[in-house]
Design a protein around this motif. Structure first.
Motif, PDB file in Angstrom:
ATOM      1  N   ALA A  65      -2.386  16.640   1.796  1.00 18.90           N
ATOM      2  CA  ALA A  65      -2.082  17.542   0.672  1.00 18.90           C
ATOM      3  C   ALA A  65      -3.359  17.742  -0.137  1.00 18.90           C
ATOM      4  O   ALA A  65      -3.748  16.904  -0.944  1.00 18.90           O
ATOM      5  CB  ALA A  65      -0.981  16.936  -0.197  1.00 18.90           C
ATOM      6  N   LYS A  67      -4.294  19.397  -2.590  1.00 23.74           N
ATOM      7  CA  LYS A  67      -4.347  19.479  -4.050  1.00 23.74           C
ATOM      8  C   LYS A  67      -4.846  18.178  -4.670  1.00 23.74           C
ATOM      9  O   LYS A  67      -5.343  18.173  -5.790  1.00 23.74           O
ATOM     10  CB  LYS A  67      -2.987  19.864  -4.633  1.00 23.74           C
ATOM     11  N   ASP A  86      -2.369  20.795   3.788  1.00 25.92           N
ATOM     12  CA  ASP A  86      -1.489  21.531   2.866  1.00 25.92           C
ATOM     13  C   ASP A  86      -2.327  22.281   1.865  1.00 25.92           C
ATOM     14  O   ASP A  86      -3.246  21.706   1.290  1.00 25.92           O
ATOM     15  CB  ASP A  86      -0.682  20.539   2.009  1.00 25.92           C
ATOM     16  N   HIS A 109       2.109  25.939   0.959  1.00 29.73           N
ATOM     17  CA  HIS A 109       3.183  25.580   0.032  1.00 29.73           C
ATOM     18  C   HIS A 109       3.117  26.421  -1.231  1.00 29.73           C
ATOM     19  O   HIS A 109       2.181  27.181  -1.437  1.00 29.73           O
ATOM     20  CB  HIS A 109       3.020  24.117  -0.392  1.00 29.73           C
ATOM     21  N   ARG A 156      11.839  24.962   2.129  1.00 30.80           N
ATOM     22  CA  ARG A 156      11.760  23.822   1.206  1.00 30.80           C
ATOM     23  C   ARG A 156      13.152  23.519   0.664  1.00 30.80           C
ATOM     24  O   ARG A 156      13.784  24.365   0.027  1.00 30.80           O
ATOM     25  CB  ARG A 156      10.819  24.142   0.056  1.00 30.80           C
ATOM     26  N   HIS A 206      11.741  21.311   5.114  1.00 29.48           N
ATOM     27  CA  HIS A 206      10.767  20.511   4.395  1.00 29.48           C
ATOM     28  C   HIS A 206      11.399  19.937   3.133  1.00 29.48           C
ATOM     29  O   HIS A 206      12.244  20.574   2.511  1.00 29.48           O
ATOM     30  CB  HIS A 206       9.577  21.386   3.990  1.00 29.48           C
ATOM     31  N   HIS A 208      10.089  17.235  -0.371  1.00 28.59           N
ATOM     32  CA  HIS A 208       9.069  16.366  -0.989  1.00 28.59           C
ATOM     33  C   HIS A 208       9.744  15.780  -2.212  1.00 28.59           C
ATOM     34  O   HIS A 208      10.125  16.506  -3.118  1.00 28.59           O
ATOM     35  CB  HIS A 208       7.841  17.198  -1.371  1.00 28.59           C
ATOM     36  N   SER A 211       6.300  11.436  -6.261  1.00 29.97           N
ATOM     37  CA  SER A 211       4.943  10.957  -6.063  1.00 29.97           C
ATOM     38  C   SER A 211       4.796   9.537  -6.583  1.00 29.97           C
ATOM     39  O   SER A 211       5.570   9.101  -7.427  1.00 29.97           O
ATOM     40  CB  SER A 211       3.974  11.884  -6.795  1.00 29.97           C
ATOM     41  N   GLY A 248       5.143  14.045   0.953  1.00 32.53           N
ATOM     42  CA  GLY A 248       4.243  12.923   0.678  1.00 32.53           C
ATOM     43  C   GLY A 248       4.784  12.098  -0.470  1.00 32.53           C
ATOM     44  O   GLY A 248       5.992  12.024  -0.662  1.00 32.53           O
ATOM     45  N   GLY A 249       3.889  11.480  -1.212  1.00 32.23           N
ATOM     46  CA  GLY A 249       4.318  10.720  -2.381  1.00 32.23           C
ATOM     47  C   GLY A 249       4.145   9.225  -2.269  1.00 32.23           C
ATOM     48  O   GLY A 249       4.618   8.478  -3.115  1.00 32.23           O
ATOM     49  N   TYR A 250       3.448   8.758  -1.221  1.00 38.50           N
ATOM     50  CA  TYR A 250       3.285   7.323  -0.996  1.00 38.50           C
ATOM     51  C   TYR A 250       2.387   6.723  -2.082  1.00 38.50           C
ATOM     52  O   TYR A 250       1.290   7.211  -2.327  1.00 38.50           O
ATOM     53  CB  TYR A 250       2.717   7.079   0.407  1.00 38.50           C
ATOM     54  N   GLU A 291       3.155  14.127   4.557  1.00 41.32           N
ATOM     55  CA  GLU A 291       2.146  14.875   3.790  1.00 41.32           C
ATOM     56  C   GLU A 291       1.487  14.055   2.685  1.00 41.32           C
ATOM     57  O   GLU A 291       1.634  14.371   1.505  1.00 41.32           O
ATOM     58  CB  GLU A 291       2.795  16.084   3.118  1.00 41.32           C
ATOM     59  N   PRO A 292       0.755  13.021   3.030  1.00 38.96           N
ATOM     60  CA  PRO A 292       0.108  12.219   1.988  1.00 38.96           C
ATOM     61  C   PRO A 292      -1.044  12.970   1.321  1.00 38.96           C
ATOM     62  O   PRO A 292      -1.806  13.665   1.986  1.00 38.96           O
ATOM     63  CB  PRO A 292      -0.418  11.007   2.763  1.00 38.96           C
ATOM     64  N   GLY A 293      -1.137  12.831   0.012  1.00 39.88           N
ATOM     65  CA  GLY A 293      -2.289  13.378  -0.713  1.00 39.88           C
ATOM     66  C   GLY A 293      -2.997  12.234  -1.411  1.00 39.88           C
ATOM     67  O   GLY A 293      -4.053  11.758  -0.977  1.00 39.88           O
ATOM     68  N   ARG A 294      -2.355  11.732  -2.470  1.00 42.23           N
ATOM     69  CA  ARG A 294      -2.907  10.651  -3.284  1.00 42.23           C
ATOM     70  C   ARG A 294      -3.386   9.457  -2.457  1.00 42.23           C
ATOM     71  O   ARG A 294      -4.470   8.932  -2.682  1.00 42.23           O
ATOM     72  CB  ARG A 294      -1.804  10.175  -4.249  1.00 42.23           C
ATOM     73  N   TYR A 391      -6.343  13.650  -7.797  1.00 37.01           N
ATOM     74  CA  TYR A 391      -5.902  14.307  -9.033  1.00 37.01           C
ATOM     75  C   TYR A 391      -6.838  14.036 -10.214  1.00 37.01           C
ATOM     76  O   TYR A 391      -6.400  13.947 -11.355  1.00 37.01           O
ATOM     77  CB  TYR A 391      -4.446  13.906  -9.371  1.00 37.01           C
TER      78      TYR A 391
HETATM   79  C1  PLP Z   1       1.888  16.977  -4.058  1.00 40.48           C
HETATM   80  C2  PLP Z   1       2.534  17.161  -2.749  1.00 40.48           C
HETATM   81  C3  PLP Z   1       2.272  16.261  -1.711  1.00 40.48           C
HETATM   82  C4  PLP Z   1       1.391  15.057  -1.867  1.00 40.48           C
HETATM   83  O1  PLP Z   1       1.886  14.148  -2.788  1.00 40.48           O
HETATM   84  P1  PLP Z   1       1.110  12.760  -3.002  1.00 40.48           P
HETATM   85  O2  PLP Z   1       1.892  12.088  -4.074  1.00 40.48           O
HETATM   86  O3  PLP Z   1      -0.266  13.103  -3.454  1.00 40.48           O
HETATM   87  O4  PLP Z   1       1.125  12.043  -1.704  1.00 40.48           O
HETATM   88  C5  PLP Z   1       2.856  16.512  -0.492  1.00 40.48           C
HETATM   89  N1  PLP Z   1       3.665  17.575  -0.284  1.00 40.48           N
HETATM   90  C6  PLP Z   1       3.937  18.460  -1.266  1.00 40.48           C
HETATM   91  C7  PLP Z   1       4.798  19.608  -0.995  1.00 40.48           C
HETATM   92  C8  PLP Z   1       3.394  18.276  -2.530  1.00 40.48           C
HETATM   93  O5  PLP Z   1       3.671  19.151  -3.496  1.00 40.48           O
END
Ligand code: PLP
Length: 432
Positions: A65, A67, A86, A109, A156, A206, A208, A211, A248-250, A291-294, A391
């Motif tokens: 992700a 962002k 993403d 997204h 979604r 999908h 989500h 986080s 995501g959100g791990y 979808e990991p970001g953080r 972030y």
């Molecule tokens: C923000 C987001 C993520 C990533 O979330 P993290 O908490 O950073 O892992 C994944 N998918 C979607 C759709 C998001 O909006």
């Protein structure tokens, strides 16, 4: 301090990051400075991809992700590691394109993609759009038809699982601006509509759910609810959706009390639940995305500042002011996010001084952390804030016309600039 294979303390008592002396990094590249350890980023990417291989027959993909931290070099690293990407805006898409990221591995997204953004996505050839609302479905149909294309989409879905940091709840009707709700038939209506659009191809679903989540249970529940819905769709329409994106959100470690689940454990537990459910429903297991970001960049990042002043208000608190603040890290000002700080040039000394770390902006709320224990500070010290890889740069602003810091990537003792520091000239670039 948080222990990490990335950090050490050298003979001079300085914090080291990825084998580089943090004090030397500050001298060489200036402060404030974002420092990212490439080995940490790559290792986490491999853990996610590896967990899909190990526990889910390789029938899935980790998607970063962007962002959380987007720049060209980050897109290149993600591309090399074989992950998807993403994006949530034309700007993130433009960055991916400029980095040469393969279009088919991009997932678009966003709850309000503009006409221009959708056109850009179609033109670039993004692999999937994650459609959020009925208006978007119509827009996708119109714009894809104009270009004689078919837009592959996931829908979604709001599964009704609301995950907070240390708990989760299942609500009847979640209040969220994102996606279609399951409970009130919105989601089913969207499926029916999507199946009728000739230039839109519905591939999957999908969700989500939040986080900084430390628990696997809400991911399992969300997967089960979406599989139930896939079965319902199959039984009612004869269409078997082939892809399931679990978001995501791990959670990651910001302070020593945080206890993240090892990143490869999510897939171990979630895949068991998916395989079991699919057997019961006699459904082929879907291709799965996470979808990991953080968690990919968060712990890889450290911000270095220089201390300017130490102001003790007797019986109240001590403000330690640094040469950055809410402009490079707005997360404490936004939601009192916890962070670990230390004096990088005194890393071997005890953290026995209670400090409120303040930025340099004209806002009383411009704080990085309140009443946190650090080594005794003085002007000229280098203050490090840990776990700032996600972030922070991506949420940075130019408030008070502060130029954004540079980002330096370190790896095995070598450092290179991946985003240069903004200049005053950059600040007036768009002024007429
Ligand atoms: C923000 C987001 C993520 C990533 O979330 P993290 O908490 O950073 O892992 C994944 N998918 C979607 C759709 C998001 O909006």
């Amino acid at each position: 301090m948080i222990t990490s294979e990335s950090f050490g303390v050298n003979a001079e008592g300085h914090l080291t990051i990825g084998g580089c002396d943090s004090v030397k990094l500050a001298e060489t590249f200036g402060t404030p400075l974002y420092v990212m350890d490439e080995n940490v980023i790559r290792k986490v990417c491999r853990m996610y991809q590896g967990s899909l291989e190990k526990y889910y027959q390789g029938k899935g993909q980790a998607v970063y992700a962007s962002k959380a931290f987007s720049c060209k070099e980050m897109c290149r690293i993600v591309a090399e590691e074989g992950l998807g990407l993403d994006v949530v805006s034309g700007g993130e898409l433009y960055t991916a394109k400029a980095a040469g990221f393969p279009a088919e591995r991009v997932y678009f997204h966003g709850n309000n993609k503009t006409r221009d953004e959708i056109k850009f996505g179609l033109e670039f050839g993004v692999g999937h759009f994650v459609a959020d609302n009925l208006e978007e479905l119509e827009l996708l149909q119109e714009l894809a038809a104009e270009r004689n294309q078919t837009a592959k989409i996931l829908l979604r879905i709001k599964p009704g699982v609301d995950a907070h940091t240390h708990e989760f709840i299942r609500t009847g009707q979640i209040d969220s601006k994102f996606g279609f709700a399951l409970e009130n038939g919105e989601a089913k209506q969207a499926v029916q509509k999507a199946l009728q659009l000739p230039n839109v191809q519905l591939i999957g679903l999908h969700c989500h759910i939040g986080s900084q989540i430390f628990d696997v249970a809400p991911f399992v529940l969300a997967a089960e609810l979406l599989l139930d819905f896939m079965k319902e769709i199959r039984d009612e329409t004869g269409t078997l959706l082939k892809e399931l994106n679990l978001g995501g959100g791990y959670g990651i470690k910001y302070v020593k009390e945080d206890t993240p689940v090892p990143y490869d454990q999510y897939m171990q537990i979630v895949s068991e639940a998916i395989i079991k459910r699919c057997e019961a429903y006699q459904m082929e297991i879907p291709y799965v995305y996470m979808e990991p970001g953080r968690s990919i960049v968060g712990e890889a990042g450290v911000t270095l500042y220089e201390v300017g002043s130490v102001k003790t208000i007797p019986n109240i608190r001590t403000y330690v002011s640094v040469n950055g603040g809410m402009t490079d890290n707005p997360r404490y000002a936004l939601y009192h996010a916890p962070y670990t700080a230390l004096i990088a040039n005194k890393a071997a000394e005890p953290a026995d001084f209670c400090a409120t770390i303040a930025g340099k902006c004209c806002e009383s709320g411009d704080l990085i952390q309140e009443n946190t224990m650090i080594q005794k500070p003085q002007a000229g010290d280098i203050l490090a804030v840990l776990s700032t890889g996600a972030y922070n740069y991506s949420m940075a602003s130019n408030y008070n016309r502060n130029p954004k810091p540079a980002v330096v990537m370190v790896r095995d003792g070598e450092a290179r600039v991946i985003v240069r520091r903004e200049t005053y000239e950059d600040l007036i670039r768009c002024d007429v």
